[in-house]
Motif scaffolding. Sequence first.
Motif, short mmCIF file in Angstrom:
data_model
loop_
_atom_site.label_atom_id
_atom_site.label_comp_id
_atom_site.label_asym_id
_atom_site.label_seq_id
_atom_site.Cartn_x
_atom_site.Cartn_y
_atom_site.Cartn_z
N PRO A 140 -22.04 16.26 -20.05
CA PRO A 140 -20.87 16.27 -19.15
C PRO A 140 -20.38 14.84 -18.91
CG PRO A 140 -22.88 16.86 -17.95
CD PRO A 140 -23.23 16.70 -19.39
N PRO A 141 -19.08 14.72 -18.68
CA PRO A 141 -18.55 13.37 -18.48
C PRO A 141 -19.09 12.75 -17.18
CG PRO A 141 -16.82 15.00 -18.12
CD PRO A 141 -18.05 15.73 -18.58
N LYS A 142 -19.30 11.48 -17.22
CA LYS A 142 -19.80 10.77 -16.04
C LYS A 142 -18.64 10.65 -15.02
CE LYS A 142 -23.18 7.95 -18.42
NZ LYS A 142 -23.60 6.60 -18.74
N PRO A 143 -18.98 10.80 -13.73
CA PRO A 143 -17.91 10.62 -12.73
C PRO A 143 -17.44 9.18 -12.75
CG PRO A 143 -20.04 10.97 -11.63
CD PRO A 143 -20.25 11.10 -13.11
N PRO A 144 -16.18 8.97 -12.42
CA PRO A 144 -15.66 7.60 -12.46
C PRO A 144 -16.37 6.74 -11.40
CG PRO A 144 -14.01 9.08 -11.54
CD PRO A 144 -15.16 9.91 -11.99
N THR A 145 -16.52 5.51 -11.69
CA THR A 145 -17.15 4.57 -10.76
C THR A 145 -16.17 4.30 -9.63
OG1 THR A 145 -18.21 3.57 -12.68
CG2 THR A 145 -18.28 2.32 -10.63
N PRO A 146 -16.65 4.47 -8.36
CA PRO A 146 -15.71 4.23 -7.25
C PRO A 146 -15.31 2.76 -7.21
CG PRO A 146 -17.95 4.61 -6.40
CD PRO A 146 -17.97 4.81 -7.90
N PRO A 147 -14.08 2.51 -6.74
CA PRO A 147 -13.63 1.11 -6.66
C PRO A 147 -14.44 0.39 -5.59
CG PRO A 147 -12.03 2.55 -5.61
CD PRO A 147 -13.08 3.43 -6.23
N PRO A 148 -14.53 -0.88 -5.67
CA PRO A 148 -15.27 -1.63 -4.66
C PRO A 148 -14.56 -1.50 -3.31
CG PRO A 148 -14.11 -3.14 -6.13
CD PRO A 148 -13.93 -1.75 -6.67
N PRO A 149 -15.29 -1.54 -2.21
CA PRO A 149 -14.65 -1.41 -0.89
C PRO A 149 -13.65 -2.55 -0.67
CG PRO A 149 -16.97 -2.05 -0.66
CD PRO A 149 -16.71 -1.79 -2.11
N LEU A 150 -12.59 -2.22 0.09
CA LEU A 150 -11.55 -3.21 0.36
C LEU A 150 -12.04 -4.26 1.35
CD1 LEU A 150 -8.45 -0.87 0.63
CD2 LEU A 150 -9.16 -2.26 -1.32
N ILE A 151 -12.92 -3.84 2.29
CA ILE A 151 -13.49 -4.79 3.24
C ILE A 151 -14.99 -4.56 3.32
CG2 ILE A 151 -11.40 -5.02 4.63
CD1 ILE A 151 -12.58 -3.13 6.65
N THR A 152 -15.67 -5.57 3.75
CA THR A 152 -17.13 -5.47 3.84
C THR A 152 -17.52 -4.81 5.15
OG1 THR A 152 -17.38 -7.60 4.92
CG2 THR A 152 -17.38 -7.61 2.50
N GLU A 153 -18.76 -4.45 5.29
CA GLU A 153 -19.27 -3.85 6.52
C GLU A 153 -19.11 -4.81 7.69
OE1 GLU A 153 -20.61 -0.82 7.42
OE2 GLU A 153 -19.93 -0.11 5.46
N ASP A 154 -19.36 -6.08 7.45
CA ASP A 154 -19.22 -7.08 8.52
C ASP A 154 -17.76 -7.18 8.97
OD1 ASP A 154 -21.90 -7.67 8.52
OD2 ASP A 154 -21.70 -9.46 7.24
N GLU A 155 -16.85 -7.17 8.01
CA GLU A 155 -15.42 -7.23 8.35
C GLU A 155 -15.01 -5.98 9.12
OE1 GLU A 155 -13.60 -9.89 4.67
OE2 GLU A 155 -13.99 -7.74 4.35
N LEU A 156 -15.54 -4.83 8.73
CA LEU A 156 -15.24 -3.57 9.42
C LEU A 156 -15.74 -3.62 10.85
CD1 LEU A 156 -14.11 -0.71 9.31
CD2 LEU A 156 -16.35 0.05 8.47
N GLU A 157 -16.94 -4.13 11.05
CA GLU A 157 -17.50 -4.24 12.40
C GLU A 157 -16.67 -5.22 13.24
OE1 GLU A 157 -19.38 -3.46 15.70
OE2 GLU A 157 -19.66 -2.33 13.84
N THR A 158 -16.24 -6.29 12.63
CA THR A 158 -15.39 -7.26 13.34
C THR A 158 -14.09 -6.61 13.77
OG1 THR A 158 -16.34 -9.10 12.09
CG2 THR A 158 -14.21 -9.49 13.14
N LEU A 159 -13.47 -5.85 12.88
CA LEU A 159 -12.22 -5.14 13.22
C LEU A 159 -12.45 -4.12 14.33
CD1 LEU A 159 -10.58 -4.57 9.72
CD2 LEU A 159 -9.80 -6.09 11.53
N ASN A 160 -13.56 -3.38 14.24
CA ASN A 160 -13.87 -2.40 15.29
C ASN A 160 -14.07 -3.09 16.64
OD1 ASN A 160 -13.66 -0.05 13.78
ND2 ASN A 160 -15.78 -0.16 13.09
N SER A 161 -14.74 -4.22 16.64
CA SER A 161 -14.94 -4.99 17.87
C SER A 161 -13.61 -5.45 18.43
CB SER A 161 -15.85 -6.19 17.62
OG SER A 161 -17.14 -5.78 17.28
N THR A 162 -12.75 -5.93 17.55
CA THR A 162 -11.43 -6.38 17.97
C THR A 162 -10.64 -5.23 18.58
OG1 THR A 162 -11.41 -8.08 16.26
CG2 THR A 162 -9.28 -7.46 17.19
N VAL A 163 -10.69 -4.07 17.96
CA VAL A 163 -9.98 -2.89 18.46
C VAL A 163 -10.52 -2.50 19.84
CG1 VAL A 163 -9.59 -0.42 18.09
CG2 VAL A 163 -9.26 -2.03 16.21
N ARG A 164 -11.85 -2.49 19.99
CA ARG A 164 -12.44 -2.14 21.29
C ARG A 164 -12.02 -3.14 22.36
NH1 ARG A 164 -16.91 -0.88 17.99
NH2 ARG A 164 -17.82 -2.94 18.38
#
Length: 108
Positions: free
Chosen positions: A7-31
């Motif tokens: 069976p064909p291999k599933p496509p490799t997902p693209p790399p995340p647009l932001i890192t976990e640290d950047e996501l946490e920083t954004l969430n902190s900013t939103v809060r």
Amino acid sequence: KQAEEPPPKPPTPPPPLITEDELETLNSTVRFQKARILALTEEIDQVQQEAADHAAKVGDLQAEIGKVQGELAKSQKAVTQAEATAEREKKTSGLKDAKIKELELTVS
């Protein structure tokens, strides 16, 4: 028979647009911003209440000014009438005094 193809291999997902640290920083900013908005909203509500209280007080004071101005007008009218009455009585008194002196001279 042909060999089955794997069976064909599933496509490799693209790399995340932001890192976990950047996501946490954004969430902190939103809060933080959400808390700041809430605090500012409460402050606005308080200022609006104070403005309404001041407006009510201004209305009360304006009504009181109107009442006092009415009383002042009545008092000024009463003073004017009293002055006019006093002036008439002064004239009348002067005439009476003159009449009394005339009669005294006539009697003497």
